[in-house]
Design an enzyme around this catalytic site. Sequence first.
Site, PDB file in Angstrom:
ATOM      1  N   THR A  93     -27.875 138.357 118.999  1.00  0.00           N
ATOM      2  CA  THR A  93     -27.029 139.324 118.269  1.00  0.00           C
ATOM      3  C   THR A  93     -26.793 140.574 119.116  1.00  0.00           C
ATOM      4  O   THR A  93     -25.725 141.180 119.048  1.00  0.00           O
ATOM      5  CB  THR A  93     -27.638 139.727 116.908  1.00  0.00           C
ATOM      6  OG1 THR A  93     -28.956 140.218 117.130  1.00  0.00           O
ATOM      7  CG2 THR A  93     -27.670 138.579 115.936  1.00  0.00           C
ATOM      8  N   PHE A 145     -26.346 133.632 111.764  1.00  0.00           N
ATOM      9  CA  PHE A 145     -25.832 132.984 110.556  1.00  0.00           C
ATOM     10  C   PHE A 145     -26.255 133.728 109.306  1.00  0.00           C
ATOM     11  O   PHE A 145     -25.465 133.939 108.409  1.00  0.00           O
ATOM     12  CB  PHE A 145     -26.362 131.538 110.476  1.00  0.00           C
ATOM     13  CG  PHE A 145     -25.549 130.554 111.270  1.00  0.00           C
ATOM     14  CD1 PHE A 145     -24.395 130.933 111.925  1.00  0.00           C
ATOM     15  CD2 PHE A 145     -25.941 129.224 111.343  1.00  0.00           C
ATOM     16  CE1 PHE A 145     -23.634 130.022 112.647  1.00  0.00           C
ATOM     17  CE2 PHE A 145     -25.191 128.299 112.059  1.00  0.00           C
ATOM     18  CZ  PHE A 145     -24.045 128.694 112.710  1.00  0.00           C
ATOM     19  N   ARG A 146     -27.555 134.145 109.288  1.00  0.00           N
ATOM     20  CA  ARG A 146     -28.109 134.618 108.017  1.00  0.00           C
ATOM     21  C   ARG A 146     -28.486 136.091 108.002  1.00  0.00           C
ATOM     22  O   ARG A 146     -28.871 136.612 106.973  1.00  0.00           O
ATOM     23  CB  ARG A 146     -29.341 133.778 107.638  1.00  0.00           C
ATOM     24  CG  ARG A 146     -28.976 132.360 107.366  1.00  0.00           C
ATOM     25  CD  ARG A 146     -30.142 131.461 107.085  1.00  0.00           C
ATOM     26  NE  ARG A 146     -29.661 130.094 106.972  1.00  0.00           N
ATOM     27  CZ  ARG A 146     -29.340 129.314 108.004  1.00  0.00           C
ATOM     28  NH1 ARG A 146     -29.484 129.744 109.243  1.00  0.00           N
ATOM     29  NH2 ARG A 146     -28.888 128.093 107.811  1.00  0.00           N
ATOM     30  N   ASP A 197     -25.298 129.029 123.011  1.00  0.00           N
ATOM     31  CA  ASP A 197     -24.476 129.994 123.745  1.00  0.00           C
ATOM     32  C   ASP A 197     -24.731 130.038 125.248  1.00  0.00           C
ATOM     33  O   ASP A 197     -24.086 130.811 125.954  1.00  0.00           O
ATOM     34  CB  ASP A 197     -24.627 131.397 123.136  1.00  0.00           C
ATOM     35  CG  ASP A 197     -26.083 131.875 123.087  1.00  0.00           C
ATOM     36  OD1 ASP A 197     -26.906 131.432 123.934  1.00  0.00           O
ATOM     37  OD2 ASP A 197     -26.395 132.697 122.210  1.00  0.00           O
ATOM     38  N   HIS A 226     -29.683 122.178 119.611  1.00  0.00           N
ATOM     39  CA  HIS A 226     -28.419 122.058 118.887  1.00  0.00           C
ATOM     40  C   HIS A 226     -27.202 121.990 119.815  1.00  0.00           C
ATOM     41  O   HIS A 226     -26.092 122.310 119.413  1.00  0.00           O
ATOM     42  CB  HIS A 226     -28.272 123.226 117.900  1.00  0.00           C
ATOM     43  CG  HIS A 226     -29.308 123.204 116.806  1.00  0.00           C
ATOM     44  ND1 HIS A 226     -29.632 124.306 116.051  1.00  0.00           N
ATOM     45  CD2 HIS A 226     -30.111 122.208 116.353  1.00  0.00           C
ATOM     46  CE1 HIS A 226     -30.577 123.980 115.179  1.00  0.00           C
ATOM     47  NE2 HIS A 226     -30.885 122.720 115.348  1.00  0.00           N
ATOM     48  N   CYS A 260     -15.267 107.963 123.177  1.00  0.00           N
ATOM     49  CA  CYS A 260     -15.608 107.440 124.511  1.00  0.00           C
ATOM     50  C   CYS A 260     -16.622 108.327 125.237  1.00  0.00           C
ATOM     51  O   CYS A 260     -17.097 107.966 126.313  1.00  0.00           O
ATOM     52  CB  CYS A 260     -14.357 107.269 125.367  1.00  0.00           C
ATOM     53  SG  CYS A 260     -13.626 108.829 125.896  1.00  0.00           S
TER      54      CYS A 260
HETATM   55  P1  NAD Z   1     -30.399 132.630 111.519  1.00  0.00           P
HETATM   56  O1  NAD Z   1     -29.062 133.273 111.545  1.00  0.00           O
HETATM   57  O2  NAD Z   1     -30.764 131.783 110.370  1.00  0.00           O
HETATM   58  O3  NAD Z   1     -31.532 133.751 111.659  1.00  0.00           O
HETATM   59  C1  NAD Z   1     -31.465 134.745 112.640  1.00  0.00           C
HETATM   60  C2  NAD Z   1     -32.654 135.657 112.427  1.00  0.00           C
HETATM   61  O4  NAD Z   1     -32.675 136.577 113.500  1.00  0.00           O
HETATM   62  C3  NAD Z   1     -32.573 136.458 111.114  1.00  0.00           C
HETATM   63  O5  NAD Z   1     -33.802 136.309 110.429  1.00  0.00           O
HETATM   64  C4  NAD Z   1     -32.362 137.901 111.600  1.00  0.00           C
HETATM   65  O6  NAD Z   1     -33.049 138.843 110.789  1.00  0.00           O
HETATM   66  C5  NAD Z   1     -32.960 137.863 112.995  1.00  0.00           C
HETATM   67  N1  NAD Z   1     -32.351 138.817 113.929  1.00  0.00           N
HETATM   68  C6  NAD Z   1     -31.051 139.185 114.030  1.00  0.00           C
HETATM   69  N2  NAD Z   1     -30.885 140.044 115.058  1.00  0.00           N
HETATM   70  C7  NAD Z   1     -32.112 140.203 115.627  1.00  0.00           C
HETATM   71  C8  NAD Z   1     -32.593 140.972 116.730  1.00  0.00           C
HETATM   72  N3  NAD Z   1     -31.786 141.749 117.457  1.00  0.00           N
HETATM   73  N4  NAD Z   1     -33.907 140.894 117.036  1.00  0.00           N
HETATM   74  C9  NAD Z   1     -34.763 140.139 116.292  1.00  0.00           C
HETATM   75  N5  NAD Z   1     -34.348 139.404 115.222  1.00  0.00           N
HETATM   76  C10 NAD Z   1     -33.042 139.426 114.909  1.00  0.00           C
HETATM   77  O7  NAD Z   1     -30.530 131.859 112.907  1.00  0.00           O
HETATM   78  P2  NAD Z   1     -31.340 130.556 113.276  1.00  0.00           P
HETATM   79  O8  NAD Z   1     -32.707 130.573 112.705  1.00  0.00           O
HETATM   80  O9  NAD Z   1     -31.163 130.416 114.742  1.00  0.00           O
HETATM   81  O10 NAD Z   1     -30.542 129.376 112.546  1.00  0.00           O
HETATM   82  C11 NAD Z   1     -29.129 129.322 112.574  1.00  0.00           C
HETATM   83  C12 NAD Z   1     -28.509 128.118 113.270  1.00  0.00           C
HETATM   84  O11 NAD Z   1     -27.214 128.456 113.792  1.00  0.00           O
HETATM   85  C13 NAD Z   1     -29.247 127.685 114.479  1.00  0.00           C
HETATM   86  O12 NAD Z   1     -28.986 126.348 114.686  1.00  0.00           O
HETATM   87  C14 NAD Z   1     -28.579 128.534 115.550  1.00  0.00           C
HETATM   88  O13 NAD Z   1     -28.741 128.089 116.821  1.00  0.00           O
HETATM   89  C15 NAD Z   1     -27.125 128.455 115.194  1.00  0.00           C
HETATM   90  N6  NAD Z   1     -26.398 129.667 115.699  1.00  0.00           N
HETATM   91  C16 NAD Z   1     -26.377 129.870 117.040  1.00  0.00           C
HETATM   92  C17 NAD Z   1     -25.781 131.003 117.544  1.00  0.00           C
HETATM   93  C18 NAD Z   1     -25.831 131.208 119.037  1.00  0.00           C
HETATM   94  O14 NAD Z   1     -25.823 130.224 119.787  1.00  0.00           O
HETATM   95  N7  NAD Z   1     -25.925 132.441 119.499  1.00  0.00           N
HETATM   96  C19 NAD Z   1     -25.180 131.947 116.689  1.00  0.00           C
HETATM   97  C20 NAD Z   1     -25.208 131.677 115.298  1.00  0.00           C
HETATM   98  C21 NAD Z   1     -25.837 130.529 114.812  1.00  0.00           C
END
Ligand code: NAD
Length: 265
Positions: free
Chosen positions: A32, A39-40, A108, A123, A134
């Site tokens: 982030t 996502f959440r 990413d 993932h 193919c």
């Molecule tokens: P999630 O979105 O469910 O959870 C992310 C967590 O990270 C949250 O609990 C949030 O509070 C925390 N967070 C956010 N910013 C932060 C920071 N700067 N420092 C510390 N914590 C922080 O993500 P998930 O558990 O990875 O599951 C979501 C699914 O979607 C996974 O499969 C994920 O790989 C995929 N996804 C990937 C990307 C990417 O590749 N960057 C982006 C979005 C979703």
Amino acid sequence: MAGSLEAKLETVADWIAAARHVVVFTGAGVSTESGIPDFRGPGGIWSRYSPITYQEFIADPEARRESWRRSRESYSQFAAAQPNAAHLAIAELERLGKLECVITQNVDNLHQRAGNTRVIELHGNSQWVVCLECGKRYPRAEIQAWLERGVEMPACEQCGGILKSATVAFGQAMPERETTEAETYSRACDVFIVVGSSLVVYPAAYMPRYAKQSGARVVLVNASETDFDHRADAIFHERAGEVLPRLVDMVRARLPALPEGPPAA
Ligand code: NAD
């Protein structure tokens, strides 16, 4: 574990310095601070869109069109993202010889760009697009050019098959080799560090549970609480980009200095 942030970091640095096998497990929260929404978390992707499952993508052309529309829109954000201080600290842990591998749920490519060489992607990777018929692979950048030319549902040039991002959608099978490898490393480590994951997406979220069952210390670095907090040995409800560089500095200070590189010719 109670105490000041500094004291907790010192303790975890001791664990890492003394460990034989350290594994870092990352989720969307590690990226982030590079400008890719999770996502959440607040402002996360699910606050704007509902997910499109694999089955919907395959069966319903409208779902496919919508999926590619979202992908075209978010592409520039992904393409512009750079590794942040947390990615760089994790790469430094590998350089210091203190990291077995990174297991990531992210798609990413930022761990590889930061310099990690042992990355298990649970993932997939969004840099690629694959034909579901193919198996031909296309760089995502090439497909972006098609989308911008007006193609709404890209099809394979070779066989006409459905093209899909080389990432694992909801409802899609996990990659077998990566999932098995991740479990093996999780069970064999003595310190397991979760960074930026809500730990609600399975089977990825089994990994810290496997580590804990096998006797590892589990450390959580996550901005918000998770259901796993009560089982963790140390918790940092902080930003990864702030905590990890400090932690890795403390680890470095506990290790013998790395040999200098060869003198310049
Ligand atoms: P999630 O979105 O469910 O959870 C992310 C967590 O990270 C949250 O609990 C949030 O509070 C925390 N967070 C956010 N910013 C932060 C920071 N700067 N420092 C510390 N914590 C922080 O993500 P998930 O558990 O990875 O599951 C979501 C699914 O979607 C996974 O499969 C994920 O790989 C995929 N996804 C990937 C990307 C990417 O590749 N960057 C982006 C979005 C979703």
